[in-house]
Design an enzyme around this catalytic site. Structure first.
Site, PDB file in Angstrom:
ATOM      1  N   GLY B 462       0.822  -1.198   0.000  1.00  0.00           N
ATOM      2  CA  GLY B 462       0.000   0.000   0.000  1.00  0.00           C
ATOM      3  C   GLY B 462       0.856   1.248   0.000  1.00  0.00           C
ATOM      4  O   GLY B 462       0.363   2.366   0.013  1.00  0.00           O
ATOM      5  N   ILE B 599      10.959  13.329  -3.446  1.00  0.00           N
ATOM      6  CA  ILE B 599       9.647  12.694  -3.317  1.00  0.00           C
ATOM      7  C   ILE B 599       9.254  12.176  -4.707  1.00  0.00           C
ATOM      8  O   ILE B 599       9.004  12.958  -5.628  1.00  0.00           O
ATOM      9  CB  ILE B 599       8.598  13.700  -2.781  1.00  0.00           C
ATOM     10  CG1 ILE B 599       9.024  14.217  -1.398  1.00  0.00           C
ATOM     11  CG2 ILE B 599       7.214  13.052  -2.711  1.00  0.00           C
ATOM     12  CD1 ILE B 599       9.265  13.137  -0.350  1.00  0.00           C
ATOM     13  N   GLY B 672      12.912   7.937   2.046  1.00  0.00           N
ATOM     14  CA  GLY B 672      11.955   7.048   2.731  1.00  0.00           C
ATOM     15  C   GLY B 672      11.038   7.814   3.667  1.00  0.00           C
ATOM     16  O   GLY B 672      11.458   8.732   4.369  1.00  0.00           O
ATOM     17  N   GLU B 675       8.193   5.334   7.753  1.00  0.00           N
ATOM     18  CA  GLU B 675       8.342   5.324   9.206  1.00  0.00           C
ATOM     19  C   GLU B 675       8.278   6.732   9.795  1.00  0.00           C
ATOM     20  O   GLU B 675       7.638   6.954  10.818  1.00  0.00           O
ATOM     21  CB  GLU B 675       9.688   4.687   9.604  1.00  0.00           C
ATOM     22  CG  GLU B 675       9.998   3.359   8.915  1.00  0.00           C
ATOM     23  CD  GLU B 675       9.397   2.153   9.600  1.00  0.00           C
ATOM     24  OE1 GLU B 675       8.558   2.322  10.493  1.00  0.00           O
ATOM     25  OE2 GLU B 675       9.748   1.023   9.202  1.00  0.00           O
TER      26      GLU B 675
END
Lengths: 339, 708, 170
Positions: B462, B599, B672, B675
């Site tokens: 997802g 991004i 990333g 998280e």
């Protein structure tokens, strides 16, 4: 678990006959709680009698005494959104919409709503004692994690709460429950329908074995001018009440002519206090009188540790809901707490 | 054509979205198999001891039952094969409540379930270690070297000399991942070859762990996991249910489907453990930090250690000459804790960033100013320079966008009706890393149109992996996204890192990007021509009339990356309304500003960050699993008791990204976001609740009773 | 290896015949009475779009539309719905033409992992049909029976608000 016989009844008499033929046979209406319990192996019916197709149970109709009859199979959502209920008994509408989710309200029947079992963690865990599930085995909730448990009307044997929202409003409205069994029909006042645990917490209510709820009658008086249902919970929707309050007022100017206050999430049944309601009659509808009423309602309240906060929370909720009942427009959808 | 041909950086829709909104996306249990049998697990009802006997006569006779598998008849398995959490039925020992102790295989799911209810088990029970409140008084040193006490300067002793001190203990509860898809597997043997349909965040990790546990070669195991119904760490390492399905299939000679029930999810696939975190901050009156100590007590399984690193943010967030990071641990008879979204950083930042807020309040200083004042020039934990650091930018741009200036510094003074309004801020960070990954690109030319297939054993739970890899390949090959087919989620594909620890995007995208460069180089060489402007692979396929061409690239992080400390950073801004009568809290607005390098897709990236915020709101306000120590099991065991935020719990959430160009950690400059999105969120909410009410809640979740 | 007769054991357990119209097609289910509608759709009709998230009515992943109302297929026995008309996620598009809510879910990135999505979509269609939610807050409240663990809540509500504003669609 799987060995139940499934039968459909087309009329009340057949349903009652089918139930009495076999021990441990249950009526199946919406199924939202019964099938949940069955899948957890917490109930093991030997037969299910599907009453969904019984003619005439899924109706709502106006009575000659000015009241309204809710068919037992009429769905919770259809009840809440029915124009008669929205207009005449908005408290009931609010309370229903504060419970469960849209999908469950579409499935759940009015009769079944009255027969929900508790959501006590220990009742739901077959590997631990529970007097309600396994009489005589003990009540782990008293010394256990009892955050969601009762503060009023508890016994040494059980401190579970009854989880319905709808029934809190029905209690405030003095509804009547029409039932039919092998011995015929009878009508039970709402206050007498559910019971306190005492030494028989396995019994949630005063239905006799095999009796079927056929309808619920609402008396004429709907308190449509001044009412409020307030539900406080751990998240904003789709959670059982920590404390809920249904307040219905009949006012003469600022003076209270009639008052009904019912509490959910605090006892083994929707909690009413005649004493508090009598106290409010003839008094001004203001914060201090609601506070005094709250003190009366909660005078015997007892916490068990994790749920001690419910006493203070209930008091605040009673006061706040009294004030909200003065201005029902201050309520938001889904019985949200703040304006 | 738009003026920019680049796809990377565009917020295109998910390329796999159409499958998900039509019901065609296939999750593990959606795979049919001929002659499938259904398995259910049954579980221990004690937390510690030994199984004395299992009575299954009735269950054996139950209609449709094919086999009952227990420690008495199961095939031998390697318990050190790399699965997490034990429970492989290899001995009668029970080390936690809800441990798998047997499998019922039947013709139907309903029969297997019903038969399992007929089984009774007798135990020799031992006294269990489960009461954390008591056990935490005498914790042990952790075994892991990375968890040894980390002291800089004078450590905590410098606290004595500080003008201003904050000393407070923060508690976070057990949380459960609860992906919407419960862990499930379909196992199909064809001779010695095993196919496991199973949601896996790390495809090759699942493959090697399954093979090692089954004592077979990795080549004999194929993991198929194109869609994963959420994981959040719980499908990173794999658990016993994966291999138990395979064993059951082997033992009955048929394909077997086994899905955990929601209730079983509470003690089968890890959890975020409870933490008690003691924060001690010493500072000058001007707000310069002198010492920072972060001491965590947590728990682990009795036979295996996992501790989420709560001190990680504290290591790197602020300039401070003296510091202590320590861990103590209590082994308990409970399922092994595991990576849970933002492991350590999310819970650790709640403690650190709450304490910083307490310091700011004590100093009567704006909490943003306090943070900027203590901004570190380099990573104080290892002395390395930052590859880049965006904390100050995140704070400043966020403050402006959020309207921080409207915050009233004195708590309890911003009131509308019964509602108290509060603003809170908190920062967060998460390391940026690239892990080894390989990718194959296959190009083909059909009717003058070039098509590309990207093959990589990556996963997409997802997170948007499919989409960003298509975008990466589109730019790298000179093709539109619609001509690119991404194949992932299959261990037969080239090996790759996992979607864990925020390494997925950087590892997978760099592998694909490298493969694009390589295939273009190879096509150029093949053409034997010189070009003034480097053509794209797509152009070369056409100009050279090449029908099919493919290459493989094996990518690693740049060697240079090791010399720097590379992190994503964020600043979180929360606005809450607290009902002063009922204590109910609503996060009305939230803004996360994140510096996470390039991004790749702002749309899916925004969703990732917002998902992190929702998780953080759950952590702050609603989520908690409670153990009853008398029984060694959770008292709260369903979605009715474990409160995941509902749609109504979610206010206006927004995410902004800092335009950051940092190509040190990897060639594409990707850092990333999975998280970091949750890191700092709970603290921002708790700080906002303090600003609203003047009540400092140091124990999550902030339920209404804590604010009465 | 088990014999054929053993494999057919389960059929002895009192099968019922359930006639359903699923996504416009007549279907006959031969199932035991204790098979949930959810398992009936998934295991017997191979309509695996509808998802099992909790099997106890607490997550909404199994939401389908039954006789024009959104219900939870996990807390419904298949036999209870004999003669009913059912729409699952596989049936909400008209051929290749997506239902507006499907397109809006894509446009608003109203999902991540996609597992709760079939239930969210059916629930959203039910909500729009019910016509009881006007404001954004009301939509949120009436969509709160569908949990989304990825946290796509904003996109879900945005998508529904857009389709509602578009009006006209079912």
């Amino acid at each position: 678990m799987n060995n139940f016989e499934y039968k459909q009844a087309e009329d009340i008499a057949t349903a009652i006959n089918l139930i009495s033929e076999q021990d441990n046979t249950k009526f199946l209406a919406g199924g939202t709680n019964l099938l949940d319990l069955w899948k957890y192996n917490l109930t093991n019916p030997s037969g299910l009698v599907d009453i969904n197709r019984i003619h005439g149970l899924a109706e709502i109709k106006e009575l000659s005494n000015g009241g309204v009859r809710l068919g037992a199979n009429f769905k919770n959502a259809d009840t809440a959104y029915h124009p008669i209920i929205e207009n005449k008994y908005p408290l009931l509408s609010k309370a229903i919409l504060a419970g469960a989710s849209a999908q469950i309200r579409n499935m759940a029947s009015n009769g079944g709503n009255l027969l929900q079992r508790t959501r006590c963690y220990y009742f739901y865990d077959p590997d631990v004692p529970c007097n309600k599930r396994n009489p005589g085995s003990g009540c782990p909730a008293k010394e256990g994690y009892n955050r969601i448990h009762a503060i009023l009307g508890t016994s040494d044997h059980c401190i579970a709460v009854f989880p319905s929202d709808m029934c809190v409003a029905l209690a405030a409205l003095n509804a009547l429950v029409n039932v039919e069994g092998a011995e015929g029909k009878r009508t039970i006042a709402f206050a007498d329908f559910h019971r306190l645990p005492g030494d028989r917490p396995d019994l949630d209510n005063n239905l006799k074995p095999g009796e079927l709820i056929t309808s619920i009658d609402l008396p004429d008086k709907g308190f449509a001018q001044n009412y409020s249902y307030l539900k406080l919970r751990d998240r904003h929707s789709y959670a059982f009440a920590l404390v809920s309050v249904a307040t219905a007022l009949e006012l003469d100017g600022e003076m209270i002519k009639d008052a009904r206050i019912a509490l959910g999430g605090v006892a083994h049944k929707p909690w009413r206090s005649t004493e508090a309601e009598n106290f409010l009659r003839g008094k001004s509808a203001n914060e201090s009188n609601f506070a005094a009423a709250a003190d009366i309602i909660l005078q015997d309240a007892k916490g068990y540790g994790h749920n001690d906060f419910k006493i203070a929370l209930a008091k605040k909720a009673i006061i706040r809901n009294g004030l909200m009942a003065l201005n029902p427009q201050s309520q938001l959808p889904g019985a949200k707490p703040s304006a | 054509m738009e003026d920019s041909n680049k796809s990377i950086g565009k917020g295109i829709n998910r390329i796999d979205g159409i499958l998900k909104i039509t019901g065609k996306a296939t999750y593990a249990t959606d795979y049919p198999a001929k002659n499938m049998a259904y398995a259910v697990l049954f579980k221990s009802t004690i937390a510690a001891g030994k199984i004395k006997s299992i009575e299954s006569t009735e269950a054996q006779k139950y209609p449709g039952v094919i086999k009952i598998i227990t420690h008495e008849n199961i095939l031998p398995l390697n318990t050190k094969g790399g699965l997490r959490g034990g429970a492989l039925l290899q001995s009668p020992e029970v080390t936690f409540h809800g441990q798998h102790i047997g499998i019922v295989v039947a013709e139907t799911f309903e029969q297997a379930t019903a038969a399992a209810h007929l089984i009774t088990v007798e135990y020799n029970q031992k006294e269990e270690k489960i009461d954390f409140d008591n056990l935490a008084k005498t914790p042990e040193m952790p075994k892991g070297k990375e968890l040894a006490d980390l002291v800089r300067g004078a450590g905590k002793s410098a606290l004595a000399d500080a003008e201003v001190k904050i000393e407070a203990s923060y508690e976070t509860p057990i949380e459960h991942h609860h992906p919407m898809e419960p862990h499930a597997t379909v196992a199909v043997w064809e001779g010695d070859q095993l196919t496991l349909y199973n949601g896996s965040q790390i495809i090759n990790g699942a493959q090697t762990a399954a093979a090692a546990t089954l004592n077979i070669k990795p080549e004999q195991v194929r993991i198929i996991s194109p869609f994963i119904g959420g994981g959040f760490g719980s499908k990173g390492g794999q658990w016993a249910n994966l291999v138990l399905t395979a064993v059951a299939a082997k033992m009955v000679g048929r394909p077997v489907k086994l899905a955990l029930t929601r209730q079983q999810m509470f003690n089968s696939v890890g959890l975020r453990q409870r933490n008690i975190q003691q924060l001690s901050i010493g500072a000058t009156k001007e707000g310069k930090l002198l010492t920072l100590a972060h001491e965590t007590i947590s728990h682990t399984a009795v036979d295996s250690e996992y501790i989420e690193p709560c001190g990680d943010c504290t290591k790197v967030m602020y300039e401070v000459p003296n510091s202590l990071i320590s861990y103590r641990v209590v082994p308990m008879n409970l399922i092994l804790p595991t990576y849970t979204r933002g492991p350590g950083k999310s819970t650790g930042s709640f403690a650190l960033e709450s304490a910083m807020d307490e310091l700011a309040y004590t100093l009567k200083m704006d909490p943003i100013e306090l943070r900027i004042k203590n901004e570190p020039a380099k990573d104080t934990s290892n002395g390395k320079p930052w590859s880049s650091r965006t904390t100050v930018k995140c704070l400043q741009e966020g403050a402006k966008a959020f309207g921080w200036a409207k915050r009233k510094p004195e708590p309890g003074t911003n009131k509308i009706g019964d509602d108290l309004i509060g603003y809170g801020v908190a920062c967060g960070t998460y390391p940026a890393r690239q892990r080894d990954s390989s990718a194959v690109i296959k190009l083909s030319l059909k009717n003058k149109v070039v098509y590309a297939t990207i093959e990589i054993a990556a996963s997409d739970l997802g997170t948007g992996t499919n989409t960003i890899l298509a975008q990466t390949a589109a730019d790298g090959l000179g093709l539109p996204v619609k001509q690119i087919n991404v194949k992932l989620g299959d261990s037969d594909l080239p090996p790759a890192a996992g979607s864990v620890g925020s390494v997925g995007a950087s590892s997978f995208a760099n592998a694909v990007n490298d493969a694009c460069i390589k295939i273009t180089d190879e096509l150029l060489a093949k053409s034997g021509k010189q070009f003034f402007v480097r053509p794209t692979a797509a152009q070369l396929m056409i100009s050279e009339y090449i029908a099919d061409f493919q290459t493989r690239s094996d990518s690693k992080a740049p060697a240079e990356a090791e010399k720097y400390s590379a992190h994503s950073f964020n600043a979180n801004f929360a606005e809450v309304r607290v009902n002063s009568v009922t204590g109910m809290v609503k996060v009305t607005r939230f803004l996360a500003v994140t510096g996470a390098g390039k991004i790749l897709n702002p749309k899916t990236a925004r969703s990732q960050i917002i998902g992190g915020i929702v998780w953080g709101i759950g952590m702050a306000l609603t989520e908690e699993s409670i153990i009853d120590p008398r029984y060694g099991n959770f008292a709260t065991r369903s979605f009715a008791d474990y409160h995941v935020p509902t749609n109504l719990d979610i206010g206006d959430l927004d995410a902004m990204f800092i335009n950051e160009k940092d190509f040190i950690p990897n060639k594409m400059g990707v850092k990333g976001i999975g998280e970091v999105g949750i890191v700092g969120v709970a603290a921002a909410v708790a700080n906002a609740v303090f600003n609203a009410t003047g009540k400092r809640v140091r124990s999550l979740p902030i339920t209404p009773d804590k604010l009465l | 290896m088990r014999s054929e007769t053993q494999n057919l054991n389960h059929l002895k357990q009192g099968d019922c015949t359930v006639n359903l119209t699923v996504n416009g097609e007549q279907k006959i289910l031969q199932v035991q009475p204790w098979v949930s509608l959810l398992d009936g759709l998934r295991d017997h009709l191979n309509l695996t779009g509808t998802k099992k998230g909790c099997d106890h009515g607490q997550c909404g992943a199994c939401t389908i539309i039954c006789d024009d109302k959104r219900i939870l297929s996990c807390l419904t026995l298949a036999v209870m719905k004999n003669g009913s008309e059912i729409t699952t996620v596989e049936g909400i598009a008209h051929g290749n033409e997506l239902h507006p809510i499907q397109q809006a879910f894509i446009d608003h990135d109203a999902f991540q992992c996609g597992y709760c999505t079939p239930g969210q979509l059916c629930s959203a269609i039910g909500l729009i049909k019910e016509g009881k939610a006007q404001t954004r807050e009301e939509v949120k409240e009436l969509m709160s029976g569908n949990l989304c663990r990825c946290g796509a809540n904003i996109g879900i509500i945005d998508a529904i608000m857009e389709v509602k504003a578009g009006g006209g669609h079912e």
